[in-house]
Design a protein around this motif. Structure first.
Motif, PDB file in Angstrom:
ATOM      1  N   ILE A 198      -6.510  -5.745   9.137  1.00 29.42           N
ATOM      2  CA  ILE A 198      -7.325  -5.035  10.122  1.00 29.42           C
ATOM      3  C   ILE A 198      -8.672  -4.681   9.504  1.00 29.42           C
ATOM      4  N   GLY A 199      -9.627  -4.379  10.356  1.00 29.36           N
ATOM      5  CA  GLY A 199     -10.940  -3.931   9.896  1.00 29.36           C
ATOM      6  C   GLY A 199     -11.871  -5.081   9.607  1.00 29.36           C
ATOM      7  N   ARG A 200     -13.133  -4.798   9.716  1.00 28.20           N
ATOM      8  CA  ARG A 200     -14.174  -5.758   9.366  1.00 28.20           C
ATOM      9  C   ARG A 200     -15.083  -5.161   8.314  1.00 28.20           C
ATOM     10  N   ARG A 201     -15.486  -3.920   8.567  1.00 27.71           N
ATOM     11  CA  ARG A 201     -16.333  -3.226   7.592  1.00 27.71           C
ATOM     12  C   ARG A 201     -15.578  -2.982   6.291  1.00 27.71           C
ATOM     13  N   PHE A 202     -14.281  -2.665   6.428  1.00 27.97           N
ATOM     14  CA  PHE A 202     -13.447  -2.361   5.269  1.00 27.97           C
ATOM     15  C   PHE A 202     -12.065  -2.947   5.555  1.00 27.97           C
ATOM     16  N   ARG A 203     -11.808  -4.161   5.060  1.00 26.09           N
ATOM     17  CA  ARG A 203     -10.593  -4.881   5.419  1.00 26.09           C
ATOM     18  C   ARG A 203      -9.404  -4.376   4.612  1.00 26.09           C
ATOM     19  N   ILE A 204      -8.319  -4.020   5.325  1.00 29.14           N
ATOM     20  CA  ILE A 204      -7.085  -3.573   4.700  1.00 29.14           C
ATOM     21  C   ILE A 204      -5.917  -4.264   5.393  1.00 29.14           C
ATOM     22  N   VAL A 205      -4.711  -4.048   4.867  1.00 32.00           N
ATOM     23  CA  VAL A 205      -3.525  -4.665   5.438  1.00 32.00           C
ATOM     24  C   VAL A 205      -2.544  -3.581   5.855  1.00 32.00           C
ATOM     25  N   HIS A 206      -2.012  -3.691   7.050  1.00 28.80           N
ATOM     26  CA  HIS A 206      -0.942  -2.815   7.532  1.00 28.80           C
ATOM     27  C   HIS A 206       0.371  -3.594   7.466  1.00 28.80           C
ATOM     28  N   VAL A 207       1.302  -3.073   6.677  1.00 22.61           N
ATOM     29  CA  VAL A 207       2.621  -3.683   6.558  1.00 22.61           C
ATOM     30  C   VAL A 207       3.617  -2.809   7.314  1.00 22.61           C
ATOM     31  N   SER A 208       4.301  -3.382   8.306  1.00 15.77           N
ATOM     32  CA  SER A 208       5.190  -2.610   9.171  1.00 15.77           C
ATOM     33  C   SER A 208       6.645  -2.741   8.722  1.00 15.77           C
ATOM     34  N   PHE A 209       7.313  -1.591   8.644  1.00 14.93           N
ATOM     35  CA  PHE A 209       8.740  -1.526   8.383  1.00 14.93           C
ATOM     36  C   PHE A 209       9.345  -0.611   9.450  1.00 14.93           C
ATOM     37  N   GLY A 210       9.815  -1.214  10.544  1.00 18.49           N
ATOM     38  CA  GLY A 210      10.281  -0.413  11.662  1.00 18.49           C
ATOM     39  C   GLY A 210       9.114   0.366  12.243  1.00 18.49           C
ATOM     40  N   ARG A 211       9.258   1.691  12.318  1.00 23.60           N
ATOM     41  CA  ARG A 211       8.174   2.532  12.829  1.00 23.60           C
ATOM     42  C   ARG A 211       7.181   2.933  11.753  1.00 23.60           C
ATOM     43  N   GLU A 212       7.527   2.658  10.505  1.00 19.15           N
ATOM     44  CA  GLU A 212       6.653   3.024   9.396  1.00 19.15           C
ATOM     45  C   GLU A 212       5.616   1.929   9.155  1.00 19.15           C
ATOM     46  N   THR A 221      -4.546  -1.391   0.470  1.00 14.28           N
ATOM     47  CA  THR A 221      -5.962  -1.662   0.287  1.00 14.28           C
ATOM     48  C   THR A 221      -6.197  -2.344  -1.052  1.00 14.28           C
ATOM     49  N   THR A 222      -7.162  -3.229  -1.089  1.00  8.65           N
ATOM     50  CA  THR A 222      -7.505  -3.944  -2.317  1.00  8.65           C
ATOM     51  C   THR A 222      -8.509  -3.132  -3.126  1.00  8.65           C
ATOM     52  N   PHE A 223      -8.341  -3.131  -4.465  1.00 13.64           N
ATOM     53  CA  PHE A 223      -9.301  -2.447  -5.324  1.00 13.64           C
ATOM     54  C   PHE A 223     -10.710  -2.927  -4.999  1.00 13.64           C
ATOM     55  N   ARG A 224     -11.615  -1.981  -4.800  1.00 15.84           N
ATOM     56  CA  ARG A 224     -13.001  -2.322  -4.495  1.00 15.84           C
ATOM     57  C   ARG A 224     -13.846  -2.317  -5.762  1.00 15.84           C
ATOM     58  N   ASP A 246     -17.855  -3.550   3.401  1.00 18.76           N
ATOM     59  CA  ASP A 246     -17.510  -3.174   2.031  1.00 18.76           C
ATOM     60  C   ASP A 246     -16.237  -3.899   1.610  1.00 18.76           C
ATOM     61  N   ASN A 247     -16.410  -5.162   1.279  1.00 18.95           N
ATOM     62  CA  ASN A 247     -15.262  -5.969   0.885  1.00 18.95           C
ATOM     63  C   ASN A 247     -15.522  -6.683  -0.446  1.00 18.95           C
ATOM     64  N   VAL A 248     -16.163  -5.966  -1.350  1.00 23.32           N
ATOM     65  CA  VAL A 248     -16.340  -6.465  -2.711  1.00 23.32           C
ATOM     66  C   VAL A 248     -15.146  -5.985  -3.515  1.00 23.32           C
ATOM     67  N   PHE A 249     -14.371  -6.896  -4.051  1.00 20.53           N
ATOM     68  CA  PHE A 249     -13.141  -6.527  -4.740  1.00 20.53           C
ATOM     69  C   PHE A 249     -13.369  -6.401  -6.243  1.00 20.53           C
TER      70      PHE A 249
END
Length: 378
Positions: free
Chosen positions: A20-34, A39-42, A71-74
């Motif tokens: 998700i995200g464009r300005r600051f791309r991260i990943v949402h990992v779903s486990f049921g409702r959780e 986030t990747t080290f910037r 802001d996606n410089v790793f």
């Protein structure tokens, strides 16, 4: 959770994930409702790629005012720590070695009960003005003091919040007021003159009117209690309280100009919500109930005949009734109809109609509040 893996690499490992995200791309990992946020080290902005990661997966861009547009410089853990916003939010726990990594004296600030921006506060606020709201939110949550240099930079940068998209500010509104410490958050926002960048008209009204301030404070405290008790809360109710002083005053003005009371509130509601949308992108699922709560107030004050029985069965009755009680608690003159409705609900249905006959609703005495000249928001 933070990692040196890129969003694409995390997504490849977890099929139950999405980037998700464009300005600051991260990943949402779903486990049921959780949902686990990964986030990747910037890294630093002056690097347009990270060795081994490739330019296509990392990019940074700023506006001419210093606002981070992307802001996606790793980078490495050490670089990521320095790029975080608050020292108390830049601690890393290694679940394998059971070690805490602290590169920015976050532990020291926790011991001192201090909220401090990493780096030059003004530069960091210009990169992302929402960091001012985060500083306030963490200070309210932890009951810490805001570092003096950090606090001093807020009035110099506060106006930059006007450049944040309304949708993002609404997300921040939810984080500010629905974590169980809304009352303390309101105090911090007012102390640092930031509420006017979320609710400009409300900020002006509650600073001028003690009753309006009491209503908003009561709504905040009620929300906190419900969250602490594990009860449900809705943004519609708190939004109704925050914007009621504005809607009520405008309804008074429209009524004075000749609109009937019901029409005056209906028109005022539409105008106030439309105005608020310029700052906060309030979803319709919240703006509609908020308007219905407001328009219900006149019906509750009149309490006539069989209409009273019908009102109790309405799906908005409970929220509107609770809102009426808050208004009275704050000092608004409603003719003390709140206690009447409390007793009415406890009566057998055979006695409810007689109760409406026995009590002629009093005319509401409108509060006349002196209108002061409103200062500019710059």
């Amino acid at each position: 959770m933070a990692t040196d893996a890129t969003p694409e690499e995390v997504h490849a490992v977890f099929r139950n994930s999405r980037i998700i995200g464009r300005r600051f791309r991260i990943v949402h990992v779903s486990f049921g409702r959780e949902v686990i946020e990964v986030t990747t080290f910037r890294g630093h902005h002056d690097s347009d790629s990270t060795p081994g990661k490739g330019k296509a997966s990392s990019h940074s861009r700023q506006s001419d005012k210093g606002l981070l547009l992307r802001d996606n410089v790793f980078g490495t853990l050490e670089e990521d720590a320095v790029r975080r916003d608050l020292t108390v939010n830049a601690l890393y726990y290694d679940s394998a070695s059971f070690e805490i990594y602290d590169h920015v004296n976050g532990m020291r600030d926790i011991e001192r009960r201090n909220i401090r921006i990493i780096g030059d506060p003004e530069v960091r606020f210009r990169e992302d003005p929402v960091r001012m709201l985060r500083a306030v939110r963490f200070a309210a949550k932890l009951q810490f003091d805001i570092d003096q240099d950090t606090a001093d930079a807020i009035p110099r940068c506060a106006r930059l919040l006007g450049e944040i998209p309304p949708a993002r500010l609404f997300d921040e509104f939810l984080k500010l007021f629905f974590a169980g410490y809304a009352g303390r958050t309101l105090e911090q926002l007012l102390a640092h003159d930031l509420l006017r960048y979320l609710f400009p008209d409300s900020d002006y009204e509650i600073r001028q009117d003690k009753v309006a301030m009491a209503l908003v404070e009561a709504a905040m405290n009620s929300t906190d209690r419900r969250i602490q008790d594990g009860k449900t809360v809705t943004p519609a109710f708190l939004l109704a309280a925050l914007l009621w002083p504005v809607a009520d005053r405008l309804a008074d003005q429209l009524h004075d100009r000749g609109d009937p009371p019901v029409a005056a509130m209906h028109n005022a509601s539409q105008q106030v919500i439309a105005g608020a949308m310029g700052t906060l992108s309030i979803p319709r699922r919240f703006s509609m109930p908020m308007r219905e709560i407001w328009e219900f107030q006149h019906k509750l004050e009149r309490r006539k005949g069989r209409k009273a029985e019908e009102l109790v069965q309405n799906r908005r009755f409970r929220a509107a009734y609770d809102f009426l009680l808050l208004r009275e608690l704050a000092g608004e003159d409603t003719g003390d109809v709140g206690s009447w409705w409390t007793e009415f609900q406890e009566l057998p249905s055979t006695q409810q109609l007689q109760a409406t006959v026995d009590h002629t609703p009093p005319e509401r005495t409108r509060r006349r509040r002196p209108r002061k000249r409103r200062p500019s928001a710059d």
